[in-house]
Design an enzyme around this catalytic site. Structure first.
Site, PDB file in Angstrom:
ATOM      1  N   LYS A 115      -3.269   2.331  -4.433  1.00 57.63           N
ATOM      2  CA  LYS A 115      -3.529   2.937  -5.740  1.00 57.63           C
ATOM      3  C   LYS A 115      -3.060   4.390  -5.705  1.00 57.63           C
ATOM      4  CE  LYS A 115      -7.363   2.106  -8.911  1.00 57.63           C
ATOM      5  NZ  LYS A 115      -8.812   1.948  -8.984  1.00 57.63           N
ATOM      6  N   VAL A 116      -2.190   4.724  -6.628  1.00 59.31           N
ATOM      7  CA  VAL A 116      -1.617   6.071  -6.660  1.00 59.31           C
ATOM      8  C   VAL A 116      -1.956   6.729  -7.999  1.00 59.31           C
ATOM      9  CG1 VAL A 116       0.533   7.407  -6.538  1.00 59.31           C
ATOM     10  CG2 VAL A 116       0.337   5.262  -5.249  1.00 59.31           C
TER      11      VAL A 116
END
Ligand code: G3P
Length: 310
Positions: free
Chosen positions: A125-126
């Site tokens: 997850k960015v």
């Protein structure tokens, strides 16, 4: 509530281009009636919440973030890693989103490789943007650069903290496999800050209400743009529908992962809007089979069926 007539008609066509969620096994006469159903994930880092939902066949994925990890009891990076490993192992082969905590591309890519190494079902997850809110010297394109670098490294990304369609589009363009619009936070914000006497969504009109940020009016207009053409409580789900419509227009395969749910109405609205995945707090998922009238009906059926008891 968002009405069916307000929904982009192309979202159904988009679903059949996506992976089947409930494929029918060879040799079965009865085809699964919901083969292109959206996937449902649990938005939690608490294994005690995840297990009954998996055992009930309610979820086929998990999303976490640093706040959820902290809430589940992690007090250090080592503790967080232990927690993440346990969830990934338990959920395999279903996807688990694990969020980066580093803030510069080099460190983020390094950390992403460590997280991706936990298991093949890990999705990194960015945060899509917001880097200059932490430190004005950080690169505003940090998130997009990292998403692109991870795509080049065959690492699946969930681009998070998305609040408008342009963020979703650029994250997809950079190579994200999933985008996570936070519909509940958006609806909360607008409900709290909109001026009722003006058009819905006016609280995001920074040009009018706030000092324009550095970068000039063009940049302001871009940051203010969000799906908000209807009642204020609909703003979050309108965003989902808008992103789905844009992805549909350009055959973008990035999955729209609707996040930050507050209530069951938003779940129904996201299904209408064509979301590919709904990530939902465990407390909301535990209630999806129930309704006060269902409870009342069950009590009556059980009571009446007592006459059949031997
Ligand atoms: O998956 C994103 C989600 O955890 C954010 O939810 O409730 O903090 O707005 P919330």
């Amino acid at each position: 509530m968002l009405q069916p007539g307000q929904i982009h008609q192309g979202s159904g066509a988009r679903r059949v281009t996506m992976e089947e969620v409930n494929p029918t096994n060879k040799g079965k006469k009865l085809a699964h009636p919901a083969s292109f159903a959206p996937r449902i994930f649990a938005d939690t880092a608490d294994l005690d919440e995840i297990k009954p939902l998996m055992e009930g066949g309610i979820i086929n994925g998990v999303t976490t973030n640093p706040s959820l990890m902290k809430r589940a009891g992690a007090t250090s990076w080592d503790g967080a890693m232990k927690m993440m490993k346990e969830i990934v192992k338990y959920m395999a082969p279903y996807p688990v989103s694990l969020e980066l905590t580093e803030l510069t591309p080099e460190k983020m890519i390094k950390q992403a490789k460590v997280l991706a190494g936990i298991g093949p079902n890990v999705v990194v997850k960015v945060p899509t943007g917001g880097y200059q809110a932490i430190d004005k010297n950080l690169d505003p394109f940090t998130g997009l650069k990292v998403i692109n670098a991870l795509w080049r490294n065959d690492i699946k990304v969930n681009a998070t903290l998305i609040f408008n369609t342009t963020q979703a589009f650029w994250a997809a363009n950079a190579g994200a496999s999933y985008v996570s619009p936070f519909l509940g936070r958006l609806a909360d914000y607008m409900y709290k800050h909109d001026h009722v006497e003006r058009e819905p969504g006016n609280s995001l009109n920074f040009l009018e209400d706030h000092k324009a940020p550095a970068g000039g009016p063009e940049r302001t207009a871009n940051s203010a743009y969000v799906a908000s053409g209807g009642a204020r409580r609909d703003s979050g789900v309108r965003l989902i529908n808008e992103i789905v419509s844009v992805f549909n227009n350009y055959r973008i395969k990035t999955e729209v992962l609707a996040a930050s749910f507050r209530n069951a109405v938003q779940l129904s609205e996201c299904l209408l809007a064509g979301a590919d995945i709904l990530t939902v707090p465990a407390s909301l998922l535990m209630g999806v089979a129930d309704h006060p009238l269902t409870n009342e009906g069950m009590v009556a059926f059980v009571e009446d069926s007592k006459v059949f008891e031997k």
